[in-house]
Design a protein around this motif. Structure first.
Motif, short mmCIF file in Angstrom:
data_model
loop_
_atom_site.label_atom_id
_atom_site.label_comp_id
_atom_site.label_asym_id
_atom_site.label_seq_id
_atom_site.Cartn_x
_atom_site.Cartn_y
_atom_site.Cartn_z
N PRO A 34 32.04 37.72 -19.06
CA PRO A 34 32.99 37.83 -20.00
C PRO A 34 32.39 38.11 -21.69
O PRO A 34 33.05 38.61 -22.59
CB PRO A 34 33.73 36.62 -20.39
N LYS A 35 31.29 37.58 -21.82
CA LYS A 35 30.65 37.74 -23.16
C LYS A 35 30.23 38.98 -23.42
O LYS A 35 29.53 39.31 -24.83
CB LYS A 35 29.64 36.59 -23.18
N LEU A 37 35.35 40.43 -16.32
CA LEU A 37 35.72 39.28 -17.18
C LEU A 37 35.45 37.94 -16.33
O LEU A 37 34.96 36.91 -16.98
CB LEU A 37 37.16 39.05 -17.58
N ILE A 88 36.67 36.31 -27.29
CA ILE A 88 37.01 37.41 -26.92
C ILE A 88 38.32 37.61 -27.66
O ILE A 88 39.07 36.53 -27.73
CB ILE A 88 37.08 37.70 -25.47
N GLN A 139 38.82 32.03 -26.66
CA GLN A 139 37.65 31.28 -27.06
C GLN A 139 37.37 29.91 -26.45
O GLN A 139 38.13 28.93 -26.24
CB GLN A 139 37.95 30.78 -28.62
N PHE A 152 32.32 41.47 -23.76
CA PHE A 152 33.26 41.96 -24.64
C PHE A 152 33.64 41.32 -26.00
O PHE A 152 33.11 40.13 -25.94
CB PHE A 152 34.64 41.73 -23.76
N ASP A 153 34.25 42.15 -26.84
CA ASP A 153 34.40 41.49 -28.13
C ASP A 153 36.01 41.83 -28.37
O ASP A 153 36.73 40.95 -28.16
CB ASP A 153 33.75 42.25 -29.24
N ILE A 189 39.14 43.55 -26.70
CA ILE A 189 39.73 44.45 -25.74
C ILE A 189 41.31 44.96 -25.87
O ILE A 189 42.03 44.08 -26.48
CB ILE A 189 39.85 43.86 -24.48
N ALA A 199 41.62 35.78 -18.81
CA ALA A 199 40.56 35.50 -19.68
C ALA A 199 40.99 33.78 -20.07
O ALA A 199 40.21 33.29 -20.50
CB ALA A 199 40.58 36.41 -21.13
N LEU A 224 31.92 31.84 -25.61
CA LEU A 224 32.94 32.84 -25.47
C LEU A 224 33.76 33.31 -26.50
O LEU A 224 34.52 32.15 -27.01
CB LEU A 224 33.58 32.62 -24.04
#
Length: 368
Positions: free
Chosen positions: A235-236, A231, A131, A110, A238-239, A241, A255, A129
């Motif tokens: 990267p945004k 990534l 994730i 985050q 993704f929620d 992974i 990340a 961000l």
């Protein structure tokens, strides 16, 4: 329900320093929010080796199995580099994960708005961000057999075995889908099905779990190397992974640096529910023991403090208090207070480890 129990394992290097600040936060919640904890403390890693000759004593392992959650600082240091592999500090951490069967490692990445410029990527790529990487933690190449260094002909060969069962993949996939339902309802599963049979099985099982019980959650698949590239690119997208032990280790560290500092990132390692309904759980910051700055008041305690916030959310069902603590951290960062790992911007206020703890406690007071 009885008073929740928490075992504190400060560990090595900066572990005791950052854990001191967490202890102050825990005390604040007891005094100001009526949240009492049954606290105990013990040794792990190099500290345990110095005292007992092993990186984790059997009695400490028994305590970890009995409590509601374990909070760990960090392990390792150059003093232990020459030890046999079985005695290295990190083996204590691996034993905790394995014997507690902590199969789902939750690694949030985050990016707090105040720190968006600390990332090596552009602000618009990382600002906002959020994730969650779910890494399988108790199987795969780190635990598979056979393993070791063997003689083969006139040379030595190092062998590690990547091994997964359907049930191991099934349970970590379910953990990821359940988390996604509380977030943006999207899961991306990463493996190397193009070159690894374990990846083929991984993709098949994750797809089967989604088809059977999580049709409401969007599922996509990506090769892990392509995932690493994405990534860094955007990267945004993704929620949540979900990935295996080895790829999860690599991808979550990649990340982590999107956010600007390893000193900012917590983690949770969760297992099956106990008799009281709480999951087996270990919480720890992502950063290492940083022996080069130990004892100098330079360590950033935020990752360890946020690890306690994860404990509030996932072990003790106090999500509103976890959000209170996270908001306090965000307020302090917005005020410009920075430990040395976060310095570099104009107008920042340098603070020590203890002063960062002071500031977070003051922000918690303001939240009342």
């Amino acid at each position: 329900m009885s008073t929740p129990s928490l075992l504190i394992l400060p560990g090595d290097g900066i572990g005791p320093e950052v854990m001191t600040e967490v202890a102050r936060v825990i005390e604040w919640f007891g005094q100001k929010r009526g949240m009492a904890f049954d606290l105990s403390e013990d040794l792990v890693g190099g500290a345990a080796y110095d005292a007992h000759g092993v990186p984790l004593a059997d009695k400490t392992m028994e305590k970890a199995q009995a409590v509601d959650a374990v909070l760990l600082g960090a392990v390792g240091g150059p003093n232990y580099d020459t030890l046999d592999f079985s005695l290295k500090p990190e083996r204590g951490l691996l034993r905790l994960r394995k014997e507690m069967d902590l199969f789902a490692n939750l690694r949030p990445a985050q990016c707090f708005d105040a720190l968006a410029d600390f990332s090596s990527l552009k602000r618009d790529v990382v600002a906002g961000l959020d994730i969650m990487i779910v890494r399988e933690l108790t199987s795969g190449v780190y635990f598979g057999e056979p393993r070791g260094i063997f003689e083969e002909g006139n040379e030595r060969v190092g062998i590690n075995t990547q091994r997964y069962t359907e049930s191991e993949i099934d349970r970590v996939a379910r953990a990821a889908f359940e988390l996604a339902r509380k977030r943006s309802n999207r899961v991306c599963s990463m493996e190397k099905a193009n070159v690894m049979e374990s990846g083929v099985l991984w993709r098949e099982v994750v797809t089967r779990v989604q088809d059977a019980d999580y049709a409401d959650v969007a599922l996509s698949h990506m090769y892990a190397d392509a995932g690493a590239m994405q990534l860094c690119r955007w990267p945004k997208q993704f929620d949540v992974i979900v990935t295996d032990n080895l790829f999860g280790d690599l991808l979550s560290d990649a990340a982590a640096m999107l956010t600007g500092s390893l000193g900012m990132l917590p983690s949770a390692s969760l297992g099956a529910p106990m008799a009281n309904g709480r999951p087996k759980a270990l919480y720890e910051p992502v950063h290492g023991s940083a022996p080069d700055i130990a004892g100098q008041g330079k360590a950033n305690p935020i990752a360890c403090i946020l690890s306690f916030a994860m404990a509030l959310r996932y072990s003790f069902d106090r999500g509103e208090e976890a959000s209170r603590l996270e908001a306090a951290v965000e307020r302090v960062l917005a005020e410009g207070k920075r430990t040395p790992d976060l310095l570099g911007e104009e107008g920042a206020t340098p603070v020590t480890t203890a002063q960062m703890g002071d500031a977070i406690l003051a922000a918690l007071d303001e939240s009342l």
